[in-house]
Design a protein around this motif. Sequence first.
Motif, PDB file in Angstrom:
ATOM      1  N   LEU A  50     -10.573 -13.633   2.363  1.00  0.00           N
ATOM      2  CA  LEU A  50      -9.835 -14.898   2.483  1.00  0.00           C
ATOM      3  C   LEU A  50     -10.817 -16.065   2.450  1.00  0.00           C
ATOM      4  CD1 LEU A  50      -7.040 -14.315   5.157  1.00  0.00           C
ATOM      5  CD2 LEU A  50      -6.769 -14.537   2.701  1.00  0.00           C
ATOM      6  N   LEU A  72      -8.787  -7.504  -5.113  1.00  0.00           N
ATOM      7  CA  LEU A  72      -8.699  -7.986  -3.736  1.00  0.00           C
ATOM      8  C   LEU A  72      -7.315  -7.754  -3.133  1.00  0.00           C
ATOM      9  CD1 LEU A  72     -10.558 -11.380  -3.210  1.00  0.00           C
ATOM     10  CD2 LEU A  72     -10.990  -9.167  -2.146  1.00  0.00           C
ATOM     11  N   ASN A  73      -6.276  -7.882  -3.957  1.00  0.00           N
ATOM     12  CA  ASN A  73      -4.924  -7.678  -3.427  1.00  0.00           C
ATOM     13  C   ASN A  73      -4.751  -6.243  -2.935  1.00  0.00           C
ATOM     14  OD1 ASN A  73      -4.179 -10.325  -4.106  1.00  0.00           O
ATOM     15  ND2 ASN A  73      -3.751  -9.695  -6.202  1.00  0.00           N
ATOM     16  N   HIS A  74      -5.324  -5.309  -3.699  1.00  0.00           N
ATOM     17  CA  HIS A  74      -5.296  -3.907  -3.317  1.00  0.00           C
ATOM     18  C   HIS A  74      -5.994  -3.690  -1.987  1.00  0.00           C
ATOM     19  CE1 HIS A  74      -3.742  -1.639  -6.726  1.00  0.00           C
ATOM     20  NE2 HIS A  74      -3.962  -0.572  -5.981  1.00  0.00           N
ATOM     21  N   ARG A  76      -6.744  -5.974   0.316  1.00  0.00           N
ATOM     22  CA  ARG A  76      -6.091  -6.649   1.446  1.00  0.00           C
ATOM     23  C   ARG A  76      -4.878  -5.891   1.943  1.00  0.00           C
ATOM     24  NH1 ARG A  76      -6.490 -12.192  -1.629  1.00  0.00           N
ATOM     25  NH2 ARG A  76      -8.518 -12.930  -0.927  1.00  0.00           N
ATOM     26  N   ALA A  77      -4.179  -5.232   1.016  1.00  0.00           N
ATOM     27  CA  ALA A  77      -2.991  -4.474   1.414  1.00  0.00           C
ATOM     28  C   ALA A  77      -3.364  -3.343   2.372  1.00  0.00           C
ATOM     29  CB  ALA A  77      -2.295  -3.904   0.178  1.00  0.00           C
ATOM     30  N   VAL A 105       4.551  -5.330  -2.040  1.00  0.00           N
ATOM     31  CA  VAL A 105       3.157  -4.973  -2.322  1.00  0.00           C
ATOM     32  C   VAL A 105       2.990  -3.461  -2.483  1.00  0.00           C
ATOM     33  CG1 VAL A 105       0.781  -5.079  -1.476  1.00  0.00           C
ATOM     34  CG2 VAL A 105       2.317  -7.014  -1.098  1.00  0.00           C
ATOM     35  N   MET A 153       1.796  -1.885   6.746  1.00  0.00           N
ATOM     36  CA  MET A 153       1.114  -1.576   5.490  1.00  0.00           C
ATOM     37  C   MET A 153       0.253  -0.315   5.614  1.00  0.00           C
ATOM     38  SD  MET A 153       2.255  -4.217   3.833  1.00  0.00           S
ATOM     39  CE  MET A 153       1.300  -4.357   2.328  1.00  0.00           C
TER      40      MET A 153
ATOM     41  N   ARG B 125      -1.361 -13.712   1.422  1.00  0.00           N
ATOM     42  CA  ARG B 125      -2.450 -13.077   0.678  1.00  0.00           C
ATOM     43  C   ARG B 125      -3.032 -11.920   1.478  1.00  0.00           C
ATOM     44  NH1 ARG B 125      -4.019 -15.866  -3.850  1.00  0.00           N
ATOM     45  NH2 ARG B 125      -4.488 -13.755  -4.521  1.00  0.00           N
ATOM     46  N   GLY B 128      -1.713  -8.653   0.910  1.00  0.00           N
ATOM     47  CA  GLY B 128      -1.954  -8.133  -0.437  1.00  0.00           C
ATOM     48  C   GLY B 128      -1.082  -8.731  -1.523  1.00  0.00           C
ATOM     49  N   MET B 129      -0.350  -9.800  -1.196  1.00  0.00           N
ATOM     50  CA  MET B 129       0.485 -10.418  -2.230  1.00  0.00           C
ATOM     51  C   MET B 129      -0.383 -11.128  -3.272  1.00  0.00           C
ATOM     52  SD  MET B 129       3.783 -12.141  -0.592  1.00  0.00           S
ATOM     53  CE  MET B 129       4.989 -11.182   0.259  1.00  0.00           C
ATOM     54  N   THR B 130       0.074 -11.112  -4.512  1.00  0.00           N
ATOM     55  CA  THR B 130      -0.612 -11.867  -5.555  1.00  0.00           C
ATOM     56  C   THR B 130      -0.272 -13.345  -5.382  1.00  0.00           C
ATOM     57  OG1 THR B 130       1.258 -11.740  -7.061  1.00  0.00           O
ATOM     58  CG2 THR B 130      -0.347  -9.945  -7.170  1.00  0.00           C
TER      59      THR B 130
END
Lengths: 242, 218
Positions: A50, A72-74, A76-77, A105, A153, B125, B128-130
């Motif tokens: 972030l 990064l989205n992967h 962060r999830a 997500v 998640m 974010r 994990g959201m785009t």
Amino acid sequence: MIHLKNVSKWYDSFQVLDNCSTSVSKGEVVVVCGPSGSGKSTLIKAVNGLEPVQKGEITVDGMVVSDKKTNLNHLRARIGMVFQNFELFPHMSVLENVKLGQIKVLGRADDASEVKAKALLDRVGLADHANKFPSQLSGGQQQRVAIARGLAMDPIAMLFDEPTSALDPEMINDVLDVMVELAHDGMTMMVVTHEMGFAKKVADRVVFMDEGKIVEDAKKDDFFGSPRSDRAQLFLSKILSH
Amino acid sequence: MGDFDFAIIYNNIPFLFEGMKTTLLLTVAAVIGGIVIGTVLAIIRIANVPILAWIAAAYVNFFRSLPLILVIFWLYFLVPLVLGRPVGAFSSVLIAFVLFEAAYYSEIIRAGIASVSSGQVAAARAIGMTYTQCMRFIVLPQAFKAMIPVLLTQAIILFQDTSLVYVVGLKDFLVSAELIANRDQKLIEMFMFVAVVYFTICFAGSLLSSHLQRKLST
């Protein structure tokens, strides 16, 4: 699991992180503390990207956060994050808050997400509030929903950025109880907090920061027993004297 | 007031109603078109897309620096030239309004998006959201909710501005009333009536807007 190596960050010419190195192993609970403005919030936000950093390397579960090829989205999830101001989505019910990430997500089915969300809300003691909106809950309740949202998640680690700083005193323990339980369940946790009681109870290690530097990185008993740096001694004497 | 001829209004209701239909259709279509294009412009500028952001900013500043009546007039001649065929007054006017209003709506929407706290973006974010998902599910719904009163106010201004279509001879509510007024020499009756109708609709809209403002701010 989380490794930071020689991490530095500047806002223009002001250095917020100065050559910070530390790590969090699987199942470990690390508390990050220090005076305000010491860079601890920036440090924890750098872990999931972030806050981008200009120098050094951060890896989470083998993935390099600063590598442009890393999705990064992967990443962060797979890492839950809890913020000082909760940041629940105010236009959605509590249940929808906990379902949203799972559906959008992770691509989980609606009914499976709902089952999971309800179970987690039950776990944080808020099953009866599923259909309320965040604004109808107290701060402590909102923060527990935020924890449930992160846990939904199935994260490999949880990051907490001053989770109790915005709470009234009587709400703090409800949130800390949930976090203590998480720690006992073996969750990998990195927690920025001033709650030294929490640190004493469940932390494995304590990282002390000042002026962007990691001044002390010690096992809990060593940190509270005999901190090596003067700055950490002063900090502890100030916040533990009451 | 003894000479005030109510019959002239009453007898021409169907004709005036046709004019009002044009006015309302133009307003609604221009509001929708303006918000859609305005949202796209706002997002391009907020996301700071290279080159496109500059073009969007230039577009907004260009149209905000021109009088609407000039844009209506220009496009009346330009649109048939560009398309190579006549399109009729209504279409050219609608295009003019959409292009013009998009500039204003994009500024309203940009302010609305900016009013959503950065913490909300961080939270979205962090799970994990785009960027697109974060905009669509988190930022825009909150932004539009906060913007509703201002969007409505802008729609009221637009509703009033539609009367400018008289320059290209489009038969809206005002032009219809004027035609009758001139034909039957009933200027006072017709223009009084037009004023009352515009006032009633706009005042009701303003009341609704401030009501929503109060309701949404609690």
